[in-house]
Design an enzyme around this catalytic site. Structure first.
Site, PDB file in Angstrom:
ATOM      1  CG  ASP A  85      -2.844   8.233  -1.324  1.00 37.22           C
ATOM      2  OD1 ASP A  85      -2.867   8.789  -0.211  1.00 37.22           O
ATOM      3  OD2 ASP A  85      -2.439   7.063  -1.499  1.00 37.22           O
ATOM      4  CD  GLN A  88      -3.466   2.868   6.820  1.00 39.60           C
ATOM      5  OE1 GLN A  88      -4.083   3.264   7.801  1.00 39.60           O
ATOM      6  NE2 GLN A  88      -4.038   2.720   5.646  1.00 39.60           N
ATOM      7  NE  ARG A 108      -0.005   1.418   3.484  1.00 40.63           N
ATOM      8  CZ  ARG A 108       0.906   2.333   3.737  1.00 40.63           C
ATOM      9  NH1 ARG A 108       2.188   1.982   3.869  1.00 40.63           N
ATOM     10  NH2 ARG A 108       0.616   3.591   3.846  1.00 40.63           N
ATOM     11  N   GLY A 109       0.247   2.407  -0.089  1.00 37.31           N
ATOM     12  CA  GLY A 109       1.026   3.638  -0.232  1.00 37.31           C
ATOM     13  C   GLY A 109       1.164   3.923  -1.727  1.00 37.31           C
ATOM     14  CB  ALA A 110       0.597   7.038  -3.637  1.00 37.29           C
ATOM     15  CG  ASN A 147      -2.247  11.687   2.774  1.00 35.57           C
ATOM     16  OD1 ASN A 147      -1.718  10.753   2.170  1.00 35.57           O
ATOM     17  ND2 ASN A 147      -1.940  11.954   4.034  1.00 35.57           N
ATOM     18  CE  LYS A 148      -5.268   5.810   4.311  1.00 36.11           C
ATOM     19  NZ  LYS A 148      -6.240   5.009   3.504  1.00 36.11           N
TER      20      LYS A 148
HETATM   21  O1  MRU Z   1      -4.553   3.370   2.159  1.00 32.79           O
HETATM   22  P1  MRU Z   1      -3.055   3.532   2.107  1.00 32.79           P
HETATM   23  O2  MRU Z   1      -2.363   2.984   3.300  1.00 32.79           O
HETATM   24  O3  MRU Z   1      -2.481   3.027   0.814  1.00 32.79           O
HETATM   25  O4  MRU Z   1      -2.852   5.103   2.130  1.00 32.79           O
HETATM   26  C1  MRU Z   1      -1.562   5.626   2.079  1.00 32.79           C
HETATM   27  C2  MRU Z   1      -1.516   7.084   2.274  1.00 32.79           C
HETATM   28  O5  MRU Z   1      -2.526   7.738   2.368  1.00 32.79           O
HETATM   29  C3  MRU Z   1      -0.163   7.719   2.249  1.00 32.79           C
HETATM   30  O6  MRU Z   1      -0.154   8.834   3.064  1.00 32.79           O
HETATM   31  C4  MRU Z   1       0.137   8.136   0.818  1.00 32.79           C
HETATM   32  O7  MRU Z   1       0.042   7.038  -0.052  1.00 32.79           O
HETATM   33  C5  MRU Z   1       1.459   8.764   0.700  1.00 32.79           C
HETATM   34  S1  MRU Z   1       2.688   7.551   0.407  1.00 32.79           S
HETATM   35  C6  MRU Z   1       4.239   8.099   0.479  1.00 32.79           C
END
Ligand code: MRU
Length: 366
Positions: free
Chosen positions: A242, A201, A53-55, A252-253
């Protein structure tokens, strides 16, 4: 970055080069284990179930997913089907689409028998590029932390939300990259880590990686950030993204927006850190144009954790039958951001600010 003293990236080709291996993030922080992704189904599942996970990391995983699909069958039809399946595996982070477009553009003009190898090579390059981009994000953000330290000569208190750390990228992270660099240079930093309900997270992943690197940190309930800002206990907010629009709105989250409001109300600088692969130049208005993923409501009604016995279990925290809603991201309007920390430097969260750093991109004017 290191886990138990050993260097890891979050994704790498298996020794037999027939698969990719990843760190299974659904098991952290209770268990550190890696998992093999052998085919397209495995890649789609790993992204959708948030094993990865994470963009930036889901972009890298999707690139390898396409390469694995082409190994089975490198026809145009399979390329298109695999592209669509991976694209739909998570809708909000634009890095996914960018990585898929990138690989597809490389392989489409090639003869079918050359496609799988070319896609595999390109996926590896995308990973290497992400490491370099995040390192540059770190170098761009480092002076902001150093400046706060010079002003006050006490540890710099940084609040972060979710995990925009190395686990969310291939290495370094985005919001955490300047933090790791400051820490490594001896600038004293302390991080307030939002737990980040519903999937935690922050508590599970950011705290894990900061701990592994020896960065002082404190986990806080999501609702505590505003209070800490009111009392002068946060010097700087640093989060990831994201998808950032051409005028600087940042998805973002879920919960990031509330932190940005609290930061604005209390005069705390609020920065979004991102590689340019997170910018969606095709849109301007984040609120109306970014699709917000809605995940299973049981992520809200249930919570997973380690029991005193050591067993990891999932428990209900709500009465049976109550409805729950689970938007996974929110959009922070550009006006609430102090700036964007990118791989080309820091800029205002405006069309002009972004255009000055990325002159070769033409932002839409509508
Ligand atoms: O749902 P997730 O855990 O994939 O969400 C991730 C985020 O929101 C991060 O803050 C975002 O991807 C930035 S990654 C460097």
């Amino acid at each position: 970055m290191k886990v138990n003293g050993r260097y890891y990236r979050t994704i790498w080709p298996s020794a037999d080069r027939r698969a990719v291996e990843v760190i299974d993030q659904t098991l952290l922080p209770h268990r550190f284990a890696t998992r093999r992704i052998d085919d397209l189904d495995g890649a789609v599942h790993a992204i959708a179930s948030m094993v990865v996970r994470g963009a930036p990391l889901i972009g890298a995983a999707a690139a390898y997913g396409l390469a694995l699909a082409l190994r089975e069958d490198s026809s145009d039809a399979v390329l298109e089907r695999a592209y669509q399946r991976l694209l739909l595996s998570r809708p909000t982070a634009v890095n996914l689409r960018h990585a898929l477009d990138d690989v597809r553009a490389v392989v489409s003009p090639l003869a079918a028998h050359r496609r799988a190898a070319a896609a595999w090579l390109r996926a590896g390059e995308i990973c290497d590029e992400d490491v370099a981009l995040c390192q540059r994000v770190g170098q761009a953000g480092l002076p902001l932390i150093e400046a706060v330290f010079r002003r006050q000569s006490r540890p710099v208190n940084i609040l972060t939300h979710c995990n925009a750390g190395w686990l969310a990228t291939v290495d370094w992270g985005t919001a955490t990259a300047p933090i790791y660099m400051a820490h490594d240079l001896g600038v004293p930093v302390h991080v307030f880590v939002d737990e980040t309900r519903p999937r935690n997270q922050g508590a599970a992943l950011t705290a894990f990686e900061l701990g592994q690197h020896g960065v002082p940190h404190t986990i806080i309930a999501d609702n505590a950030g505003g209070h800490l800002m009111q009392h002068g206990r946060v010097d700087l907010c640093l989060v990831g993204a994201d998808r950032v629009t051409a005028r600087g709105d940042a998805a973002n989250k879920i919960g990031t927006y509330l932190k940005a409001l609290a930061a604005r109300a209390n005069g705390v600088p609020f920065y979004v850190a991102l590689p340019h692969t997170t910018i969606d130049w095709t849109i301007r208005d984040g609120l109306s144009e970014i699709e917000i993923e809605e995940r299973d409501p049981t992520e809200v009604t249930h919570i997973a954790g380690r029991l005193d016995s050591g067993e990891v279990a999932r428990v209900a925290i709500a009465p049976p039958g109550s409805a729950a809603l689970n938007p996974a991201f929110d959009v922070t309007p550009a006006e609430l951001l102090t700036g964007l920390i990118t791989d080309r430097g820091v800029c205002a969260a405006t069309s002009e600010g972004l255009a000055a750093l990325f002159a070769e991109r033409r932002a839409p004017t509508r």
